[in-house]
Design a protein around this motif. Structure first.
Motif, PDB file in Angstrom:
ATOM      1  N   LEU A  13       0.814  -1.211   0.000  1.00 15.92           N
ATOM      2  CA  LEU A  13       0.000   0.000   0.000  1.00 15.92           C
ATOM      3  C   LEU A  13       0.847   1.261   0.000  1.00 15.92           C
ATOM      4  O   LEU A  13       0.389   2.310  -0.458  1.00 15.92           O
ATOM      5  CB  LEU A  13      -0.939  -0.011   1.215  1.00 15.92           C
ATOM      6  CG  LEU A  13      -2.088  -1.024   1.134  1.00 15.92           C
ATOM      7  CD1 LEU A  13      -2.785  -1.150   2.479  1.00 15.92           C
ATOM      8  CD2 LEU A  13      -3.090  -0.611   0.047  1.00 15.92           C
ATOM      9  N   GLN A  14       2.084   1.172   0.505  1.00 14.62           N
ATOM     10  CA  GLN A  14       2.950   2.347   0.437  1.00 14.62           C
ATOM     11  C   GLN A  14       3.112   2.812  -1.003  1.00 14.62           C
ATOM     12  O   GLN A  14       3.104   4.007  -1.295  1.00 14.62           O
ATOM     13  CB  GLN A  14       4.331   2.040   1.030  1.00 14.62           C
ATOM     14  CG  GLN A  14       5.229   3.268   1.113  1.00 14.62           C
ATOM     15  CD  GLN A  14       6.706   2.941   1.030  1.00 14.62           C
ATOM     16  OE1 GLN A  14       7.121   2.114   0.216  1.00 14.62           O
ATOM     17  NE2 GLN A  14       7.505   3.580   1.863  1.00 14.62           N
ATOM     18  N   THR A  52      -0.183   4.324  -2.484  1.00 16.40           N
ATOM     19  CA  THR A  52      -0.576   5.682  -2.102  1.00 16.40           C
ATOM     20  C   THR A  52      -0.455   6.608  -3.299  1.00 16.40           C
ATOM     21  O   THR A  52      -1.141   7.625  -3.378  1.00 16.40           O
ATOM     22  CB  THR A  52       0.312   6.225  -0.966  1.00 16.40           C
ATOM     23  OG1 THR A  52       1.689   6.184  -1.380  1.00 16.40           O
ATOM     24  CG2 THR A  52       0.120   5.437   0.318  1.00 16.40           C
ATOM     25  N   ALA A  89      -2.404   9.032   5.512  1.00 16.02           N
ATOM     26  CA  ALA A  89      -3.166   8.414   4.419  1.00 16.02           C
ATOM     27  C   ALA A  89      -4.449   9.183   4.130  1.00 16.02           C
ATOM     28  O   ALA A  89      -4.834   9.374   2.961  1.00 16.02           O
ATOM     29  CB  ALA A  89      -3.485   6.962   4.763  1.00 16.02           C
ATOM     30  N   GLN A 135      -3.556  12.439   2.327  1.00 15.76           N
ATOM     31  CA  GLN A 135      -3.156  12.163   0.944  1.00 15.76           C
ATOM     32  C   GLN A 135      -4.366  11.876   0.063  1.00 15.76           C
ATOM     33  O   GLN A 135      -4.421  12.295  -1.103  1.00 15.76           O
ATOM     34  CB  GLN A 135      -2.181  10.984   0.914  1.00 15.76           C
ATOM     35  CG  GLN A 135      -0.817  11.324   1.492  1.00 15.76           C
ATOM     36  CD  GLN A 135      -0.047  10.147   2.050  1.00 15.76           C
ATOM     37  OE1 GLN A 135       0.829  10.322   2.885  1.00 15.76           O
ATOM     38  NE2 GLN A 135      -0.377   8.942   1.636  1.00 15.76           N
ATOM     39  N   ALA A 136      -5.361  11.158   0.607  1.00 16.86           N
ATOM     40  CA  ALA A 136      -6.562  10.846  -0.165  1.00 16.86           C
ATOM     41  C   ALA A 136      -7.290  12.123  -0.567  1.00 16.86           C
ATOM     42  O   ALA A 136      -7.778  12.251  -1.702  1.00 16.86           O
ATOM     43  CB  ALA A 136      -7.483   9.939   0.649  1.00 16.86           C
ATOM     44  N   PHE A 192       3.305  12.325   2.333  1.00 16.27           N
ATOM     45  CA  PHE A 192       3.961  11.038   2.106  1.00 16.27           C
ATOM     46  C   PHE A 192       5.383  11.053   2.665  1.00 16.27           C
ATOM     47  O   PHE A 192       5.818  10.097   3.321  1.00 16.27           O
ATOM     48  CB  PHE A 192       3.997  10.719   0.612  1.00 16.27           C
ATOM     49  CG  PHE A 192       4.681   9.417   0.293  1.00 16.27           C
ATOM     50  CD1 PHE A 192       3.974   8.236   0.257  1.00 16.27           C
ATOM     51  CD2 PHE A 192       6.054   9.375   0.039  1.00 16.27           C
ATOM     52  CE1 PHE A 192       4.610   7.027  -0.019  1.00 16.27           C
ATOM     53  CE2 PHE A 192       6.699   8.180  -0.239  1.00 16.27           C
ATOM     54  CZ  PHE A 192       5.964   6.998  -0.268  1.00 16.27           C
ATOM     55  N   TRP A 220       4.185   8.121   5.192  1.00 21.29           N
ATOM     56  CA  TRP A 220       4.201   6.843   4.480  1.00 21.29           C
ATOM     57  C   TRP A 220       5.504   6.559   3.762  1.00 21.29           C
ATOM     58  O   TRP A 220       5.758   5.426   3.355  1.00 21.29           O
ATOM     59  CB  TRP A 220       3.022   6.757   3.509  1.00 21.29           C
ATOM     60  CG  TRP A 220       1.792   6.288   4.198  1.00 21.29           C
ATOM     61  CD1 TRP A 220       0.862   7.058   4.849  1.00 21.29           C
ATOM     62  CD2 TRP A 220       1.366   4.931   4.365  1.00 21.29           C
ATOM     63  NE1 TRP A 220      -0.111   6.270   5.399  1.00 21.29           N
ATOM     64  CE2 TRP A 220       0.168   4.967   5.117  1.00 21.29           C
ATOM     65  CE3 TRP A 220       1.867   3.713   3.950  1.00 21.29           C
ATOM     66  CZ2 TRP A 220      -0.521   3.804   5.463  1.00 21.29           C
ATOM     67  CZ3 TRP A 220       1.181   2.553   4.290  1.00 21.29           C
ATOM     68  CH2 TRP A 220      -0.002   2.602   5.037  1.00 21.29           C
ATOM     69  N   ASN A 256      -5.394   4.898  -0.514  1.00 25.54           N
ATOM     70  CA  ASN A 256      -4.982   5.573   0.715  1.00 25.54           C
ATOM     71  C   ASN A 256      -5.982   5.351   1.842  1.00 25.54           C
ATOM     72  O   ASN A 256      -5.588   5.162   3.000  1.00 25.54           O
ATOM     73  CB  ASN A 256      -4.822   7.076   0.459  1.00 25.54           C
ATOM     74  CG  ASN A 256      -3.471   7.427  -0.142  1.00 25.54           C
ATOM     75  OD1 ASN A 256      -2.504   7.655   0.560  1.00 25.54           O
ATOM     76  ND2 ASN A 256      -3.418   7.443  -1.469  1.00 25.54           N
ATOM     77  N   ALA A 274      -5.404   1.972   3.135  1.00 21.95           N
ATOM     78  CA  ALA A 274      -4.178   1.929   3.930  1.00 21.95           C
ATOM     79  C   ALA A 274      -4.424   2.421   5.350  1.00 21.95           C
ATOM     80  O   ALA A 274      -3.926   1.839   6.328  1.00 21.95           O
ATOM     81  CB  ALA A 274      -3.092   2.775   3.260  1.00 21.95           C
TER      82      ALA A 274
END
Length: 520
Positions: free
Chosen positions: A267-268, A271, A327, A330-331, A369, A373, A431, A434
């Motif tokens: 998932l990293q 992202t 996360a 970021q989304a 990030f 992440w 994200n 995650a």
């Protein structure tokens, strides 16, 4: 090197050599970052496109970029063996050598994209090996008070490598019609190496800032714990690959931890970070940006600047909450980026303000990030796995990272042609997934020794979202050790005491519940 020069970190002595350890070993991260930074610009150089991409074939571009990640995947799996066979330090040196061979293959390519792609595959083998060995080496050598910051330095050097690659491409773009240009850009990556090697006690002494006093009590305590670990390792032996996925493993929650590490690392990549860094120059070229190379340079600078924040955050606020909030943040920005890009995609004339917002969205995403992440999954990988299975589980987690990396590298050109900017919505959904995985499954491991982390995962009455409050046996808090009690305990005795304490607590809770029912 620096004598007794040391600094205080959370009340503990940590030598300046600890910082040097972080920087030197993290050169492996720099090599990976440089490849990401240079490939984004190299694939749009005129001579490079004419020789290998046949005027922009998305399939060849996908394979050329992504085969580096496939090499990294196999290199990571091989890292489980080289780390155990040759030791962490020699395994790192081997990774550097393989990377240099791969770079040499790329530089000597003329017109065969297969030749170039195989060179990227070989270079990936070396980087994949490094991506396993470096975080494990740092986790096992660094004082626990700064372990998060030291392992975060691996990601910091990745970001510096990306920025350096962006800078090189920015200044070399004026000569993009010359074949020497892209060869020089690729060849620069082969100029770096990793000098390592000290004896165990001397290393610990220097990391603690006590190079002239290796009998110091801090060093003795660390050596005591390491001897216990080595004794347990001899007793338990090395795990097989099958054991990493077995419910009957001798190590508690082995399969749980294997899938957790693999999931977080996969998932990293999803992202969406390398959506920007692999193809950022191409993406911003189609977004009506006057100078996409400059935009890429800005993104690289933001990436480096905010990674310094991560070095502070990971030991201040732990692992779980930075990952969850990062996360979610970021989304949000990915959805903003995708919405604006989709709305303006077919317009012949786009107001400059829309482009500014797209760049701002990208910067806000990358800032998050880089601070969360980017480094923390590597820290988690070094902390989560038990000693018996650590090398193979770390290898599997890293391989999952490179699998995600490959899929992003391979699918983005096709997604860009089919979905265009709407691909950002898929990355935003990843994200959100995650954040959910971290909340439900990841235990908080900050300020714990690796052995204490293993004990925590062995407990059956601790849920991940309450794990930050857990304190190992023999400690008053996660920072303060009860010296008299601790000196009498071996690691096995600590495990037994932890289970006994949990059993007593469970009996007490059962008694309280029974009393409440009798009163009713």
């Amino acid at each position: 090197m620096f004598g007794d020069l040391s600094i205080k970190v959370k009340g503990a002595d940590c030598g300046v050599d600890a910082i040097l350890l972080a920087i030197i070993t993290s050169i492996g991260g720099f090599l990976f970052g440089y490849d990401i930074g240079q490939i984004s610009g190299t694939i749009v150089f005129d001579d490079f496109v004419h020789r290998f991409l046949f005027n922009g074939s998305p399939t060849i571009k996908s394979l050329l970029v992504s085969f580096f990640s496939i090499g990294c995947l196999f290199g990571a799996l091989a890292g489980a063996y080289t780390s155990d066979w040759f030791g962490r330090r020699k395994s790192i040196a081997l990774g550097v050598f393989i990377f240099i061979v791969g770079d040499a293959m790329q530089v000597t390519a003329t017109k065969s994209w297969i030749h170039l792609t195989m060179g990227r595959f070989v270079a990936g083998l070396g980087i994949g090996n490094l991506s396993v060995g470096v975080p494990m080496f740092q986790s096992e050598c660094a004082p626990r008070e700064i372990r998060g910051a030291v392992v975060a330095s691996y990601q910091l050097l990745i970001t510096i490598g990306i920025l350096f690659g962006n800078v090189v491409c920015y200044f070399m773009r004026r000569h993009e019609q010359d074949s020497e240009t892209w060869r020089l850009v690729i060849g620069i990556g082969a100029l770096y190496s990793i000098p390592l090697g000290e004896k165990a006690r001397q290393s610990l002494s220097r990391l603690r800032g006590k190079s002239k006093d290796p009998s110091n009590v801090l060093v003795e305590n660390d050596m005591h714990e390491m001897r216990e670990v080595l004794a347990l390792e001899r007793q338990t032996g090395n795990a097989s690959w099958i054991e990493c996925f077995s419910l009957k493993s001798r190590v508690p929650k082995t399969r749980y931890r294997t899938f957790l590490g693999m999931g977080i690392h996969f998932l990293q990549q999803w992202t969406g970070i390398n959506y920007f860094f692999y193809y950022g120059t191409t993406i911003f070229s189609t977004a009506h940006m006057k100078d996409p190379f400059l935009v890429q340079l800005i993104l690289g600078a933001v990436n480096v600047a905010t990674t310094f924040l991560a070095v502070y955050l990971v030991d201040k606020f732990g692992r779980r909450w930075p990952l969850i909030l990062g996360a979610l943040w970021q989304a949000v920005w990915l959805m903003i980026f995708a919405s604006i890009g989709t709305a303006t995609n077919h317009l012949t004339s786009v107001p400059s303000s829309y482009g500014v917002v797209m760049v701002l969205s990208s910067c806000m995403f990358i800032a998050s990030f880089a601070a969360t992440w980017g480094p923390i999954p590597w820290i988690v990988m070094g902390e989560t796995f038990a000693l018996r299975t650590r090398a193979k589980q770390a290898s599997l987690a890293t391989a999952a990272n490179w699998l995600g990396n490959f899929l992003i590298g391979f699918l983005t050109p096709h997604a860009d042609r089919g979905l265009s900017y709407a691909f950002g919505y898929i990355l935003a959904s990843a994200n959100l997934a995650a954040a959910a995985v971290v909340w439900m499954y990841l235990y908080e491991s900050s300020l714990l020794s690796l052995e204490s982390v293993d004990i925590m995962y062995s407990m059956h009455d601790i849920v991940p979202w309450e794990s930050a409050r857990w304190v190992p046996p023999g400690y008053v808090t996660r920072r303060v050790r009860d010296e008299q009690r601790f000196r009498r305990l071996s690691i096995q005795e600590m495990v037994e005491m932890a289970n006994k304490d949990a059993s007593v607590k469970s009996d007490e809770n059962a008694g309280q519940n029974a009393g409440q029912r009798s009163q009713v």
